[in-house]
Design a protein around this motif. Structure first.
Motif, PDB file in Angstrom:
ATOM      1  N   PRO A 355       0.804  -1.238   0.000  1.00 40.42           N
ATOM      2  CA  PRO A 355       0.000   0.000   0.000  1.00 40.42           C
ATOM      3  C   PRO A 355       0.831   1.279   0.000  1.00 40.42           C
ATOM      4  CG  PRO A 355      -0.963  -1.589   1.491  1.00 40.42           C
ATOM      5  CD  PRO A 355       0.347  -2.173   1.046  1.00 40.42           C
ATOM      6  N   LEU A 356       1.947   1.283   0.736  1.00 35.43           N
ATOM      7  CA  LEU A 356       2.790   2.484   0.763  1.00 35.43           C
ATOM      8  C   LEU A 356       3.408   2.752  -0.603  1.00 35.43           C
ATOM      9  CD1 LEU A 356       4.747   2.546   4.147  1.00 35.43           C
ATOM     10  CD2 LEU A 356       3.237   4.294   3.223  1.00 35.43           C
ATOM     11  N   VAL A 357       3.893   1.699  -1.240  1.00 35.25           N
ATOM     12  CA  VAL A 357       4.482   1.864  -2.567  1.00 35.25           C
ATOM     13  C   VAL A 357       3.442   2.385  -3.543  1.00 35.25           C
ATOM     14  CG1 VAL A 357       5.462   0.639  -4.544  1.00 35.25           C
ATOM     15  CG2 VAL A 357       6.282   0.145  -2.244  1.00 35.25           C
ATOM     16  N   VAL A 358       2.257   1.782  -3.510  1.00 39.21           N
ATOM     17  CA  VAL A 358       1.199   2.195  -4.437  1.00 39.21           C
ATOM     18  C   VAL A 358       0.777   3.634  -4.176  1.00 39.21           C
ATOM     19  CG1 VAL A 358      -1.184   1.778  -5.141  1.00 39.21           C
ATOM     20  CG2 VAL A 358       0.360  -0.137  -4.783  1.00 39.21           C
ATOM     21  N   SER A 359       0.658   3.989  -2.900  1.00 38.96           N
ATOM     22  CA  SER A 359       0.241   5.343  -2.557  1.00 38.96           C
ATOM     23  C   SER A 359       1.240   6.374  -3.072  1.00 38.96           C
ATOM     24  CB  SER A 359       0.082   5.474  -1.044  1.00 38.96           C
ATOM     25  OG  SER A 359      -0.343   6.768  -0.694  1.00 38.96           O
ATOM     26  N   ILE A 360       2.525   6.129  -2.824  1.00 37.50           N
ATOM     27  CA  ILE A 360       3.556   7.070  -3.269  1.00 37.50           C
ATOM     28  C   ILE A 360       3.671   7.057  -4.790  1.00 37.50           C
ATOM     29  CG2 ILE A 360       6.026   7.554  -3.226  1.00 37.50           C
ATOM     30  CD1 ILE A 360       6.032   6.519  -0.332  1.00 37.50           C
ATOM     31  N   ALA A 361       3.620   5.861  -5.375  1.00 37.77           N
ATOM     32  CA  ALA A 361       3.714   5.765  -6.831  1.00 37.77           C
ATOM     33  C   ALA A 361       2.549   6.483  -7.500  1.00 37.77           C
ATOM     34  CB  ALA A 361       3.742   4.291  -7.252  1.00 37.77           C
ATOM     35  N   THR A 362       1.366   6.340  -6.922  1.00 36.10           N
ATOM     36  CA  THR A 362       0.183   6.997  -7.480  1.00 36.10           C
ATOM     37  C   THR A 362       0.332   8.510  -7.427  1.00 36.10           C
ATOM     38  OG1 THR A 362      -1.206   5.151  -6.786  1.00 36.10           O
ATOM     39  CG2 THR A 362      -2.313   7.217  -7.283  1.00 36.10           C
ATOM     40  N   GLU A 363       0.801   9.005  -6.281  1.00 37.99           N
ATOM     41  CA  GLU A 363       0.998  10.443  -6.129  1.00 37.99           C
ATOM     42  C   GLU A 363       2.065  10.950  -7.101  1.00 37.99           C
ATOM     43  OE1 GLU A 363       3.012  13.492  -2.902  1.00 37.99           O
ATOM     44  OE2 GLU A 363       2.371  11.505  -2.262  1.00 37.99           O
ATOM     45  N   ARG A 364       3.153  10.187  -7.207  1.00 41.44           N
ATOM     46  CA  ARG A 364       4.254  10.610  -8.084  1.00 41.44           C
ATOM     47  C   ARG A 364       3.823  10.567  -9.543  1.00 41.44           C
ATOM     48  NH1 ARG A 364       6.621  13.238  -9.915  1.00 41.44           N
ATOM     49  NH2 ARG A 364       8.818  13.643 -10.265  1.00 41.44           N
ATOM     50  N   ALA A 365       3.052   9.551  -9.889  1.00 46.08           N
ATOM     51  CA  ALA A 365       2.590   9.410 -11.265  1.00 46.08           C
ATOM     52  C   ALA A 365       1.696  10.574 -11.667  1.00 46.08           C
ATOM     53  CB  ALA A 365       1.844   8.091 -11.432  1.00 46.08           C
TER      54      ALA A 365
END
Length: 709
Positions: A355-365
């Protein structure tokens, strides 16, 4: 969409003039009067379940976070670990047990129900591992609080933190996975709210749902067709782009079929209804979207698989621990060690790893113009080996552009274009706007025109500087007995739109119009080839149009003349070849294919239904953003694997130590050290995920990085 070959290309017309090339014939050229032609405007004449779950976990997280503060503060073992005394007043010793019980029942409920589901399905995963840990901690803590078990088994603080951390992780996860059913709502929204039904000598307003096969309805200029039908009176340009993907309006006349949700752009029609409700093409697209979305949601999650392995690892370790300590004659220690193993095995860090990776990746994307709706789509993009682009609005701009001007006399191209723009100034048709825009971009002086008039399927007429200027297709040439420009044959073979400009009945020149290719498309195709990805194009346009675009961009394979219900099957055919397919599109007709694909990518400028059917949305219309998705997918997958190893690594090390593997040499992992290791593991996972913030995911940067490798 009509089925046309390269020798019979129906092209849109300007205010009613249509070009149809069929070996020199001019079928469909109606009388000058244009029966049924009305005046033209401007001429002077579902909340998804994912969202529910995200809201549920958000609410539970905040409630349990507040309750957890006194639970942790009044936990005797936590006080011992930090070296402070629990406040001593009447009832203080029962604060942690009572509030801890509330947390177990309220905050633990989603995990306990999930654990039961995994037990019933015989597929242990994250929920069962969490459920086991909080249940063991709950029972052991009550045993210690009541004096029935060793005081080291008072895990109220651990239970509270575990529930809070897991609720946080699942809230983040559900928010990233939140799906919407607005795809189907958007499809339904294409239909008009009301239909004008002909009842004898009068017209009555009814709901489209009340129409029956055989009813006659009136469709006004600019109005949506309420149900599938057949034109019985009138002729109009039909905008089918929302349903078929056809890049230009298609001329329809008496006897032609029309589809619910399409728009009569320029003239009124009378339509006999041939299909309603579930029998319409639009309803068929709805069914395809639903089926494909349901079938694509069964993917197994990596974290659940890891949790399943850890569940058996923890259970077996606890059993061996209890047996081993009992055999050495220390039954009390066997209970303490076994319970400690089960509690310490709960994946605090593992619960946040993905979830942390997805959350940060989503924000960065999002900062790079890529919006991630579906985590599974993000994970799957790294394995894609075929990208299927819809042509119109994706590789091309989805709007006509003047690409060439051919002259026949002494006038140059700029003069011909300026006169055409003058005649078309009062028109709002897409081709008219393209001509006017081309003149503006060239900096031409467009003379004033007067006496604007249009004739269906023939052309427009205006007076410019005392001369009659006419712009139209082959029917216009047929009417005046003129010949087309010499370049017309070549242009026709390329699938271009051909219009002629006449002054006082004499042909001045011809205009070539085509759907303009995005300048970024070539770089996107080259970069995908560099990655070893096959590039495929699919379109509702004719073969000649599709082939011209594919040849210019270097595309590997082309599917042309494809109807919406066939698009999803084309994706399935590629999948049956063993390919992992990403579909990129922007129209309603793309929705089933987007849902069918392993990864659906919607151009953000497209329709709501296409966006709702996709797992990834490109906020811009730059096809190079597909490369950003691939780069993000690969980078985030690396971080997911690293975090899973960090999260699981804590368990792989801490569980044997907690079990007492090194007890023979005097080393036994105390709960305090276990808690420190647990915290460090969670911190490492969080910091590792932050590295994703350094990625430059702009389309330019991603494409440049790939091409320079």
């Amino acid at each position: 969409m009509t089925n046309r070959d390269e020798h019979a290309v129906a092209t849109p017309h300007i205010e009613g003039h249509v070009e149809r090339h069929a070996h020199g014939d001019h079928p469909g050229c109606p009388p000058e009067s244009g029966h049924g032609h009305d005046s033209h405007t401007g001429h002077g004449g579902h909340s998804g379940h994912g969202g529910d779950h995200a809201a549920q976990f958000r609410k539970l997280f905040w409630i349990n976070l507040i309750i957890a503060i006194p639970v942790v503060a009044f936990s005797t073992m936590f006080a011992m670990l930090l070296g402070y005394d629990v406040p001593d007043f009447s009832g203080a010793r029962w604060i942690a047990p009572l509030l801890g019980t509330v947390m177990y029942v309220v905050g633990g409920r989603p995990f306990l129900t999930g654990a039961l589901s995994e037990i019933r399905s015989r597929k242990p995963g994250m929920m069962l591992l969490i459920g086991l840990a909080i249940t063991v901690a709950f029972l052991a803590s009550w045993g210690a609080s009541l004096g029935l078990l060793h005081h080291e088994l008072e895990f109220w603080w651990e239970l509270a933190l575990l529930i809070v951390i897991m609720l946080l992780g699942h809230w983040v996860e559900m928010r990233s996975l939140a799906q919407t059913t607005s795809a189907l709502d958007s499809l339904a929204a294409l239909l008009p709210d009301e239909a004008e039904k002909i009842d004898g000598d009068r017209t009555i307003t009814v709901s489209p749902a009340d129409l029956h096969v055989g009813d006659l309805v009136v469709v006004r200029p600019g109005g949506s067709i309420p149900a599938d039908g057949r034109i019985v009176d009138g002729r109009a340009d039909i905008d089918e782009s929302m349903v078929t993907g056809e890049s230009r309006p298609v001329a329809r006349g008496v006897g032609d079929s029309v589809t619910a949700g399409t728009v009569a752009t320029d003239s009124g029609l009378r339509v006999e209804i041939t299909a309603t409700g579930d029998d319409t093409a639009l309803a068929g697209i709805q069914r395809l979207v639903t089926e494909a979305q349901n079938s694509s949601s069964r993917a197994q999650r990596l974290a659940d698989r890891a949790a399943g392995w850890l569940f058996w690892f923890a259970l077996v370790s606890a059993g061996i621990t209890a047996a081993a300590w009992s055999l050495v004659g220390d039954p009390d220690a066997s209970v303490v060690r076994a319970i400690t193993v089960l509690v310490i095995a709960c994946p605090h860090a593992l619960g946040l790893a993905i979830p942390l990776v997805v959350s940060i990746a989503t924000e960065r994307a999002a900062r790079g113009g890529v919006l991630i709706k579906d985590r599974l789509a993000l994970e799957g993009m790294r394995t894609v080996d075929a990208v299927l682009f819809d042509k119109t609005g994706t590789l091309t701009k989805g709007q006509p552009t003047v690409t060439a001007v051919e002259t026949t006399g002494n006038d140059d191209g700029d003069t011909v274009l300026a006169l055409a723009a003058a005649a078309e100034t009062d028109s709002e048709h897409p081709l008219a706007r393209a001509i006017v825009k081309a003149a503006q971009e060239r900096g031409l002086t467009v003379p004033r025109a007067s006496g604007f008039a249009s004739s269906p399927a023939v052309g427009v007429t205006a007076t410019v500087d005392g001369h009659e200027i006419r712009v139209g297709g082959p029917c216009l040439l047929h009417e005046v007995g003129a010949q087309e420009v010499s370049a017309a044959t070549e242009w026709r073979g390329e699938g271009a739109i051909i219009l002629h400009v006449l002054r006082d009945g004499a042909v001045l020149g011809g205009l070539r119009l085509a759907d303009e290719i995005r300048p970024e498309s070539r770089e996107a195709v080259d970069a995908l080839h560099k990655l070893g990805v096959e590039v495929v194009m699919i379109t509702g346009d004719a073969e000649a149009v599709a082939t011209a675009v594919a040849d210019e961009l270097g595309i590997d394979r082309v599917f042309a003349g494809v109807r919406p219900e066939v698009k999803a099957s084309k994706v399935a055919a590629l999948q049956h070849e063993g390919k992992k397919v990403a579909m990129v599109g922007d129209g309603v007709n793309d929705a089933p294919a987007l849902a069918q694909a392993d990864v659906g990518i919607a151009i953000g400028a497209g329709t709501d239904v296409a966006i709702a059917s996709a797992g990834v949305i490109l906020a811009s219309s730059d096809p190079r953003s597909v490369l950003s998705v691939i780069e993000l997918s690969r980078a985030s997958y690396r971080k997911m694997k690293q975090n899973l190893w960090w999260g699981a690594g804590y368990n792989l090390i801490a569980v044997p130590l907690a079990a007492g593997v090194l007890a023979p040499i005097g080393i036994i992992l105390p709960m305090s050290v276990g808690a420190i290791l647990m915290s460090l593991s969670t911190i490492v996972v969080a910091l590792n995920a932050q590295v994703l913030r350094r990625l430059d995911l702009t389309p330019e940067a991603s494409t440049r990085a790939i091409l320079n490798r």
